[in-house]
Design an enzyme around this catalytic site. Structure first.
Site, mmCIF file in Angstrom:
data_model
loop_
_atom_site.group_PDB
_atom_site.id
_atom_site.type_symbol
_atom_site.label_atom_id
_atom_site.label_comp_id
_atom_site.label_asym_id
_atom_site.label_seq_id
_atom_site.Cartn_x
_atom_site.Cartn_y
_atom_site.Cartn_z
ATOM 1 C CD GLU C 35 41.730 47.977 52.851
ATOM 2 O OE1 GLU C 35 42.978 47.592 52.050
ATOM 3 O OE2 GLU C 35 41.549 49.100 52.533
ATOM 4 C CG HIS C 37 41.185 43.078 49.592
ATOM 5 N ND1 HIS C 37 41.533 43.197 50.743
ATOM 6 C CD2 HIS C 37 42.135 43.668 48.540
ATOM 7 C CE1 HIS C 37 42.785 44.135 50.850
ATOM 8 N NE2 HIS C 37 43.135 44.493 49.635
ATOM 9 C CG ASP C 46 46.180 45.060 51.452
ATOM 10 O OD1 ASP C 46 46.128 44.754 50.207
ATOM 11 O OD2 ASP C 46 45.731 46.242 51.906
ATOM 12 C CG HIS C 121 46.691 49.114 53.729
ATOM 13 N ND1 HIS C 121 45.574 49.086 53.068
ATOM 14 C CD2 HIS C 121 46.404 50.255 54.471
ATOM 15 C CE1 HIS C 121 44.767 49.863 53.590
ATOM 16 N NE2 HIS C 121 45.050 50.340 54.710
ATOM 17 C CD GLU C 123 43.902 52.707 52.089
ATOM 18 O OE1 GLU C 123 44.798 52.062 51.987
ATOM 19 O OE2 GLU C 123 42.951 52.735 51.815
ATOM 20 C CG HIS C 176 40.576 48.087 47.487
ATOM 21 N ND1 HIS C 176 41.616 47.856 48.400
ATOM 22 C CD2 HIS C 176 39.570 47.852 47.958
ATOM 23 C CE1 HIS C 176 41.098 47.080 49.380
ATOM 24 N NE2 HIS C 176 39.822 47.061 49.340
ATOM 25 C CD GLU C 181 44.742 45.196 46.187
ATOM 26 O OE1 GLU C 181 45.509 45.687 47.076
ATOM 27 O OE2 GLU C 181 43.653 44.847 46.582
#
Lengths: 257, 257, 257, 257, 257, 257
Positions: C35, C37, C46, C121, C123, C176, C181
């Site tokens: 994904e 970032h 992730d 992650h 989701e 995010h 992170e």
């Protein structure tokens, strides 16, 4: 609250007590649809009727009524006018199957041993059957509950048909939005019927096959396959009594209650 | 009949007229569940509340309400007590997804351009999202309607939370069967709440993870994650107003109504 | 080779020996995504972070780490910027569910009795849950392993949050590509972070609902929902310690190790 | 970071720049498995080798490498020893298909026009093919990218086979854990090979059919279908050169680069 | 009727008697396809040949033949010319898998303990395998029948290949519509072969990879991958004997008949 | 070969020529089952009859016949005796749907514009319908062929029924293995009927509902729902003529041939 037969209106503790009774009450699952029923009846006819008749049958025999399945299979032209019409919500086979399968699985987990699907939308039958069959395969022989599957109109007796359709009975499929459904709605939900909006058209003249994509000209402009003009609450009462008592007797007969 | 916002109570002709209005009304889809909510509330809480709040929001802004999704995802221990409890009906992800996907597909076929899913069961959210996403992929960019997805409790304002939970807010997940849901039920469906049956237990002390198979000892014996004893219709009214007006404003804001 | 905790780097004979130990080591399954970032971190964040933290927790408690799930669910705008962005690979629910279901099935066939999904992650969570649930249904009560499911950020303590976010914590969803992170990446994979490429934009101002198709203007042009500028390896170390020790303690606590 | 060919180690902005180059670089997707490879090699052999060879080929021709598919199809007895062995993780066809389908869908959304699946696990091939086919059906002719599917061992030339297997070549299927895989691992990941643990057993004597449930006695106790004893880094280098240059030439030849 | 080996031509009572024999006869399931085979052979070649050879093998060893699977997987360019060609019917993996899974499930319900899939369409193999594997997982270890899976051409011996292809054997994949299939058809179904319509083209020069969408120019205009001109009924007889006896011996050898 | 109407016996070049004719011939797809039909008829009755009648209708009107679907839905007790009986092969809804969907998809790819499903197994109808509907949704309005779906017995006229059932017609559902099917088999496949094995039992007395698991005592021991004793080739001829001409006329009428 506790005398209600519909478990969605019961609290979980009461539901558990009811299920623990001996003999255990069967659980009736109404299966309907959201589908156009002409200009004089609401989209919810099939779920309203199947739920009400299941509740009335349940009351007579001490049964319970489970959650109504509202996600009916696609309206077919020869029984519901066709799924091209705005107002009908047609669910895929996989969805209808999955819901019925889940209901059998979950009710079995709850300890239910007798389940009855009370279908009120012609197109649903085979998909209910498949959902039940898949659930029983998954559950295995040892733990399988006993499941009945029926469509309510099959319980209208020959006598009632002769009485209500003196000029000959056109068949349940073209009954969509016609005398039977309208009469039953007049009996149970008169405030949701507008008899002055009935379109009194000749019955649909449908071929011996289905055609896809649908030829829209084959469906009367009302969306109903026959006219509901001759409907009345009186007829509804006669039909309802035939249906509810027939279902009730079938259940008690089968389950030895 | 014609002033009703819920399309399942409208006839198809009226529904078509409503959809033809300019600007076209958004269609709100309530999403609930059939799930145990302790000894004092019925299994249908989530579908009752999501439907009622969707209808109230729709009335304020001239929207419509579509068929309620009653087949909620499995109750999870940290938000609903767990799907091992008798009374909860847990549908698989595939089923919840399929139903939401179909609703978007069918409403789009009907010509609807703005759809709003109003979720009332914590566990459903991601599956509604997936159903919408799959529907939009299938429909294609050119014809895609605009779809909002929301959970109703997210619209309770900070002010209301501070007012109703003076001792600190435990979070929406442990609200299952607690003050918020019970208060909203007292406001809208008082006849379906039995305050004398509330089990006044300490809030669930749940870990930071899910455990499967569930450890049943982690769920209070009431099945509720916190006590509903402090609930009242007054609180329900405050909560409801915050939610309904929040949803209504979000919709009109987004869709420029 | 033999002291490695990650079974993908073990040979099968060593893996079998490890599984045969008493008490049997739990197996941690990292779940990540590919994904975007932002401009300062790689697509693999992730999967990198979930794998590394799972390995560190496993080392502390004598556990093993299984294959990392790299096929994360679709990035959602309110937690990952949205799956319209180039660089994010969004897998369907069915795929994420199927992979997690298979891992439980296969580990159970291997004889594993304790499995822990370590999600990295946002989701993914509900789909991991569904995969585990389906696997356990299929396996049956008798042979079911015990499965924990967690997301790593839930183990950052209140104290650490207060320390690292002195101006108030914006919530994990808008993290995010932000301070957490980025700090964790600086701690573990500094060579894969380009702090000079951080785009220092205000946090995303996202509505209380999801909108599909996504309104791209709601995501900051960085693709990050908050700025990572305040990130540091020091903060990463504090976060990591909180997370790794929290996960380790939860596992030993639950499994009585 | 920016010269890396593996996009999971690139940030999204760099990835987008790379994709915008003219001519656009093909994207190679390694497909492996987590599978037992005897006592001398780790479970990750297939994902390690397919990824490394894809990266080397990509470097030669200016291509990129996408996320490695680690969820290989079930190990079959005649090519991988059988999926009854502890250490192999066998994913269902539907899962492998779904992942490959998603990768094509998502890369196409990213704008990629040329995709190459580089398979490193014998059993995967047909499922990769199906995933690609389903993706292209869904995408439609107009927007379809061009997709190559290959298995790396098909690029070992006749000359190399004659050179490395002077006593006759047993076929790629029984190569599982044998000379080729072990040599390639010695070339690329020597630290993950324990030559002193090779079990020097005669090649498997397998029938002309598969049998399910598997007859475990047909698989050598090593789990390898032939002995890796004759493996060496030198052989690995020869094999690797044949494979990597063959793949590189096929891609440039096909795509006119 | 009763000496027929094909159960679709037996009545149910006779079928039940046959299944009750000791030792129970294995049941062979032919798996074919409907696929173009050039201008000189019908679309049904694969189902015709697999059925006939299964019947002949069954006659030799007292086995039965079950329903032929006619729904073959998509024709692939390197083994069947490609599924872009008009005349080929390519079924999805899920369908082929589902049919084979059902056959194992149903035969097991009938009491069959030994099942043999006799594949006659190159592309099918992995999907048959998956169908069998899923069926056995579902059935469980205790009740699982023993299932063999084979492709008929694997039973042509080296000697026969040397005899029939004196100039070197091109491999079974490019045999599509070539000497083997044409000769077998001449032996068994000469009235369905038109040797005067054979297009005598050079064998297909196919790359080491699949390309999707297919490059149609890679398939010879005949749709066959090699020329069938050298085919003859004599060769067909030799091939058939090799195949039928090989299959028969493998079955009796495996099942100790 | 070229005058054959069944495309499985045509070569691909001839098939393409036929499809290129103006007006293009409709393609009839027979749909049957493998199902017990008592002691006097083979398992293949439904596929035999649907195929033969489709071929005869096709010959009359210059149509073609496509591959026969042999994988019928589960035998149901009220129309086929029940799927607990040994000899019946019941395929899941998903499989029947998938096959019909594929046939429409593939025929459309071939350029066919008119397709007719000729059903010969009562239970199949709804699943054929769903397969067609899914295919048309996938294909899109612009390219959709016109598809008719019919069951052959619906074309027996009232006059023929009155003539052949002078004592009253019991309904098509209990015709399983009875006078109609036996007579048609005597007309078309007399060598596969053993009239001396007919079990002359009273018609099944079945309830108004399905019960699952099936109560086996409700199915006559013959497996037939009514006796075939009164069957004759003469009756078969009359039935066949009614059916074949009815189907032929419906097709030409609908498609304006």
């Amino acid at each position: 609250m506790s005398s209600d037969v519909n478990i969605t209106r019961l609290d979980a503790f009461t539901y558990r007590e009811r299920l623990a009774a001996q003999p255990q009450p069967p659980i009736l699952i109404p299966v309907g649809a959201i589908e156009q029923h002409g200009p004089h009846m609401p989209l919810g006819v099939d779920m309203l009727l199947s739920t009400r008749m299941a509740e009335l049958a349940a009351e007579r025999i001490g049964a319970l009524v489970g959650p109504t399945v509202t996600t009916g299979y696609k309206s077919q032209q020869r029984s519901g006018g066709g799924n091209h019409l705005i107002g009908s919500f047609g669910f895929d086979a996989a969805t209808v199957i999955g819901i019925c399968q889940t209901l059998v699985r979950e009710l079995t987990r709850h300890g239910a041993r007798r389940i009855v699907f009370v279908n009120g939308h012609y197109e649903n039958y085979q998909f209910i059957y498949e959902g039940v069959d898949l659930a029983l395969r998954e559950i295995g022989d040892q733990d399988a509950p006993s499941v009945m599957i029926l469509s309510y109109w099959d319980f209208v007796t020959e006598e009632v048909i002769a009485q209500l359709y003196p000029d000959g009975f056109p068949g349940w499929d073209v009954e969509h939005g016609g005398v039977m459904e309208t009469s039953l709605m007049l009996e149970y939900f008169p405030e949701q019927v507008a008899m002055d909006r009935v379109m009194d058209l000749p019955p649909a003249d449908l071929p011996l096959y289905d055609l896809l994509p649908v030829d829209p000209s084959l469906t009367p402009s009302s969306g109903c396959l026959s006219s509901g003009l001759a409907a009345s609450a009186d007829k509804g009462r006669i039909l309802a009594e035939s249906i509810v008592s027939g279902i009730a007797e079938s259940i008690t007969g089968r389950f030895g209650m």
